[in-house]
Write a protein that holds these residues in place. Structure first.
Motif, PDB file in Angstrom:
ATOM      1  N   PRO A 174       7.024   4.663  -3.596  1.00  0.00           N
ATOM      2  CA  PRO A 174       7.018   3.250  -3.997  1.00  0.00           C
ATOM      3  C   PRO A 174       6.380   3.001  -5.358  1.00  0.00           C
ATOM      4  O   PRO A 174       5.385   3.622  -5.723  1.00  0.00           O
ATOM      5  CB  PRO A 174       6.209   2.581  -2.884  1.00  0.00           C
ATOM      6  N   VAL A 175       6.980   2.081  -6.068  1.00  0.00           N
ATOM      7  CA  VAL A 175       6.476   1.667  -7.381  1.00  0.00           C
ATOM      8  C   VAL A 175       5.698   0.363  -7.259  1.00  0.00           C
ATOM      9  O   VAL A 175       4.739   0.135  -7.988  1.00  0.00           O
ATOM     10  CB  VAL A 175       7.648   1.487  -8.375  1.00  0.00           C
ATOM     11  N   TYR A 176       6.107  -0.495  -6.341  1.00  0.00           N
ATOM     12  CA  TYR A 176       5.520  -1.833  -6.236  1.00  0.00           C
ATOM     13  C   TYR A 176       4.495  -1.949  -5.107  1.00  0.00           C
ATOM     14  O   TYR A 176       3.380  -2.415  -5.334  1.00  0.00           O
ATOM     15  CB  TYR A 176       6.632  -2.873  -6.035  1.00  0.00           C
ATOM     16  N   LEU A 177       4.868  -1.558  -3.915  1.00  0.00           N
ATOM     17  CA  LEU A 177       3.982  -1.698  -2.762  1.00  0.00           C
ATOM     18  C   LEU A 177       3.429  -0.318  -2.414  1.00  0.00           C
ATOM     19  O   LEU A 177       4.060   0.477  -1.730  1.00  0.00           O
ATOM     20  CB  LEU A 177       4.747  -2.288  -1.572  1.00  0.00           C
ATOM     21  N   LYS A 178       2.213  -0.064  -2.900  1.00  0.00           N
ATOM     22  CA  LYS A 178       1.649   1.275  -2.854  1.00  0.00           C
ATOM     23  C   LYS A 178       0.585   1.421  -1.765  1.00  0.00           C
ATOM     24  O   LYS A 178      -0.118   0.468  -1.428  1.00  0.00           O
ATOM     25  CB  LYS A 178       1.036   1.636  -4.206  1.00  0.00           C
ATOM     26  N   THR A 179       0.473   2.640  -1.255  1.00  0.00           N
ATOM     27  CA  THR A 179      -0.580   2.981  -0.306  1.00  0.00           C
ATOM     28  C   THR A 179      -1.801   3.478  -1.060  1.00  0.00           C
ATOM     29  O   THR A 179      -1.683   4.338  -1.942  1.00  0.00           O
ATOM     30  CB  THR A 179      -0.115   4.089   0.661  1.00  0.00           C
ATOM     31  N   VAL A 180      -2.944   2.910  -0.746  1.00  0.00           N
ATOM     32  CA  VAL A 180      -4.207   3.403  -1.290  1.00  0.00           C
ATOM     33  C   VAL A 180      -4.836   4.218  -0.171  1.00  0.00           C
ATOM     34  O   VAL A 180      -5.332   3.674   0.816  1.00  0.00           O
ATOM     35  CB  VAL A 180      -5.130   2.244  -1.723  1.00  0.00           C
ATOM     36  N   ARG A 181      -4.771   5.521  -0.306  1.00  0.00           N
ATOM     37  CA  ARG A 181      -5.139   6.426   0.778  1.00  0.00           C
ATOM     38  C   ARG A 181      -6.545   6.141   1.318  1.00  0.00           C
ATOM     39  O   ARG A 181      -7.507   6.015   0.580  1.00  0.00           O
ATOM     40  CB  ARG A 181      -5.055   7.876   0.291  1.00  0.00           C
ATOM     41  N   GLY A 182      -6.612   6.022   2.624  1.00  0.00           N
ATOM     42  CA  GLY A 182      -7.891   5.797   3.281  1.00  0.00           C
ATOM     43  C   GLY A 182      -8.377   4.360   3.243  1.00  0.00           C
ATOM     44  O   GLY A 182      -9.420   4.047   3.820  1.00  0.00           O
ATOM     45  N   VAL A 183      -7.615   3.475   2.561  1.00  0.00           N
ATOM     46  CA  VAL A 183      -8.054   2.077   2.450  1.00  0.00           C
ATOM     47  C   VAL A 183      -6.982   1.117   2.976  1.00  0.00           C
ATOM     48  O   VAL A 183      -7.192   0.402   3.949  1.00  0.00           O
ATOM     49  CB  VAL A 183      -8.409   1.720   0.992  1.00  0.00           C
ATOM     50  N   GLY A 184      -5.819   1.099   2.322  1.00  0.00           N
ATOM     51  CA  GLY A 184      -4.790   0.149   2.722  1.00  0.00           C
ATOM     52  C   GLY A 184      -3.630   0.125   1.752  1.00  0.00           C
ATOM     53  O   GLY A 184      -3.096   1.166   1.384  1.00  0.00           O
ATOM     54  N   ARG A 241       9.242  -1.740   6.219  1.00  0.00           N
ATOM     55  CA  ARG A 241      10.471  -2.525   6.115  1.00  0.00           C
ATOM     56  C   ARG A 241      10.593  -3.199   4.753  1.00  0.00           C
ATOM     57  O   ARG A 241      11.682  -3.242   4.164  1.00  0.00           O
ATOM     58  CB  ARG A 241      10.502  -3.570   7.235  1.00  0.00           C
ATOM     59  N   ILE A 242       9.491  -3.731   4.240  1.00  0.00           N
ATOM     60  CA  ILE A 242       9.531  -4.371   2.927  1.00  0.00           C
ATOM     61  C   ILE A 242       9.867  -3.347   1.844  1.00  0.00           C
ATOM     62  O   ILE A 242      10.690  -3.606   0.955  1.00  0.00           O
ATOM     63  CB  ILE A 242       8.188  -5.068   2.622  1.00  0.00           C
ATOM     64  N   ARG A 243       9.253  -2.177   1.926  1.00  0.00           N
ATOM     65  CA  ARG A 243       9.556  -1.127   0.941  1.00  0.00           C
ATOM     66  C   ARG A 243      11.032  -0.767   0.935  1.00  0.00           C
ATOM     67  O   ARG A 243      11.616  -0.516  -0.121  1.00  0.00           O
ATOM     68  CB  ARG A 243       8.710   0.105   1.238  1.00  0.00           C
ATOM     69  N   SER A 244      11.635  -0.721   2.118  1.00  0.00           N
ATOM     70  CA  SER A 244      13.048  -0.342   2.196  1.00  0.00           C
ATOM     71  C   SER A 244      13.946  -1.352   1.491  1.00  0.00           C
ATOM     72  O   SER A 244      15.085  -1.029   1.142  1.00  0.00           O
ATOM     73  CB  SER A 244      13.477  -0.204   3.659  1.00  0.00           C
ATOM     74  N   LYS A 245      13.414  -2.546   1.233  1.00  0.00           N
ATOM     75  CA  LYS A 245      14.219  -3.606   0.634  1.00  0.00           C
ATOM     76  C   LYS A 245      13.887  -3.878  -0.830  1.00  0.00           C
ATOM     77  O   LYS A 245      14.684  -4.504  -1.532  1.00  0.00           O
ATOM     78  CB  LYS A 245      14.053  -4.894   1.453  1.00  0.00           C
ATOM     79  N   ILE A 246      12.712  -3.430  -1.288  1.00  0.00           N
ATOM     80  CA  ILE A 246      12.333  -3.728  -2.676  1.00  0.00           C
ATOM     81  C   ILE A 246      12.258  -2.496  -3.569  1.00  0.00           C
ATOM     82  O   ILE A 246      12.317  -2.609  -4.792  1.00  0.00           O
ATOM     83  CB  ILE A 246      10.970  -4.462  -2.754  1.00  0.00           C
ATOM     84  N   GLU A 247      12.141  -1.323  -2.962  1.00  0.00           N
ATOM     85  CA  GLU A 247      11.939  -0.105  -3.746  1.00  0.00           C
ATOM     86  C   GLU A 247      13.255   0.661  -3.925  1.00  0.00           C
ATOM     87  O   GLU A 247      14.067   0.741  -2.998  1.00  0.00           O
ATOM     88  CB  GLU A 247      10.928   0.814  -3.052  1.00  0.00           C
ATOM     89  N   GLU A 248      13.433   1.232  -5.121  1.00  0.00           N
ATOM     90  CA  GLU A 248      14.580   2.112  -5.335  1.00  0.00           C
ATOM     91  C   GLU A 248      14.429   3.379  -4.495  1.00  0.00           C
ATOM     92  O   GLU A 248      15.397   3.886  -3.937  1.00  0.00           O
ATOM     93  CB  GLU A 248      14.711   2.485  -6.816  1.00  0.00           C
ATOM     94  N   ASP A 249      13.197   3.883  -4.391  1.00  0.00           N
ATOM     95  CA  ASP A 249      12.901   5.053  -3.573  1.00  0.00           C
ATOM     96  C   ASP A 249      11.709   4.704  -2.687  1.00  0.00           C
ATOM     97  O   ASP A 249      10.554   4.843  -3.113  1.00  0.00           O
ATOM     98  CB  ASP A 249      12.582   6.262  -4.458  1.00  0.00           C
ATOM     99  N   PRO A 250      11.955   4.232  -1.451  1.00  0.00           N
ATOM    100  CA  PRO A 250      10.853   3.791  -0.577  1.00  0.00           C
ATOM    101  C   PRO A 250       9.812   4.858  -0.303  1.00  0.00           C
ATOM    102  O   PRO A 250       8.648   4.532  -0.022  1.00  0.00           O
ATOM    103  CB  PRO A 250      11.583   3.399   0.716  1.00  0.00           C
ATOM    104  N   LYS A 251      10.189   6.140  -0.386  1.00  0.00           N
ATOM    105  CA  LYS A 251       9.225   7.209  -0.136  1.00  0.00           C
ATOM    106  C   LYS A 251       8.284   7.417  -1.323  1.00  0.00           C
ATOM    107  O   LYS A 251       7.227   8.039  -1.182  1.00  0.00           O
ATOM    108  CB  LYS A 251       9.951   8.506   0.188  1.00  0.00           C
TER     109      LYS A 251
END
Length: 231
Positions: free
Chosen positions: A215-225, A203-213
């Protein structure tokens, strides 16, 4: 923690009685509503520390009451109650802006634990630190509980604001879902609901990112968080 005013909304008198007895034992004040219509009237005219809100009620249900609150920018913490155990039902409640969710039947000790954690967390985030938290293009006004991007207000719920503020206070750090849940939702003794974190990050990504799929700001670190990058 005492003297908090809790609104209990449930169409089952036995449920309201059990909750009232448990809360008063903790020194809390209780206001009751037997349906969504009465709850909305109370919410429009009074301030509460927390709302306990049943999902299934006649005419006006819990989701409608919750949506009414959030549409009015009322960020009072909301604990949803439901007889449904489906994960989709829980996700729906979170999407509407609920802060926590309990399925019936529940133990009153667990209810009290959730209530105390929600109230304590809300108080901590409302009173801690300076009035402004800034990171790159983003800022949080901790008095108004508002998030801004380039000075423009983001349509965040109270819980989204808490989570995003936590990320902003720790730019570049990687957090597991468990760590985020412990920090923003509950105390160390609670069962971690990782799906809740996933829903809120989306939900946060949908509001802060130009392209939520992507993300530039809130990133997934695979296997961690997850990790928040200012730029």
């Amino acid at each position: 923690m005492a003297n908090e005013n809790i609104l209990v909304v449930d169409d089952e008198a036995a449920i309201r009685l059990a909750i009232r007895v448990a809360l008063k034992r903790e020194g809390m004040r209780v206001t009751e509503a037997a349906d969504g219509k009465d709850a909305i009237e109370l919410l429009d005219n009074q301030k509460f520390s927390l709302v306990i809100l049943d999902v299934m009620m006649q005419e006006i249900g819990g989701y409608e009451v919750l949506q009414h609150m959030r549409d009015r920018n009322d960020m009072t913490p909301v604990l949803m109650l439901s007889g449904k155990t489906d994960e989709a039902d829980q996700v729906m409640g979170l999407d509407y802006g609920a802060d926590s969710y309990l399925t019936k039947p529940f133990h009153t000790a667990l209810l009290i634990q959730n209530i105390k954690a929600l109230i304590r967390r809300t108080q901590v985030y409302a009173n801690a630190g300076s009035d402004q938290v800034k990171a790159g293009r983003f800022s949080v006004d901790t008095l108004k509980m508002e998030c801004l991007k380039d000075g423009e207000r983001l349509d965040f719920t109270g819980r989204e604001t808490m989570l995003f503020r936590y990320f902003m206070e720790h730019p570049g750090e990687v957090f597991t879902k468990e760590q985020l849940y412990r920090q923003v939702w509950d105390d160390t003794g609670a069962v971690v609901d990782e799906n809740t974190v996933t829903v809120y990050v989306k939900r946060i990504r949908s509001k802060i990112e130009e392209d939520p799929k992507n993300p530039v700001y809130l990133k997934t670190v695979r296997g961690v968080g997850y990790r928040f990058d200012q730029e």
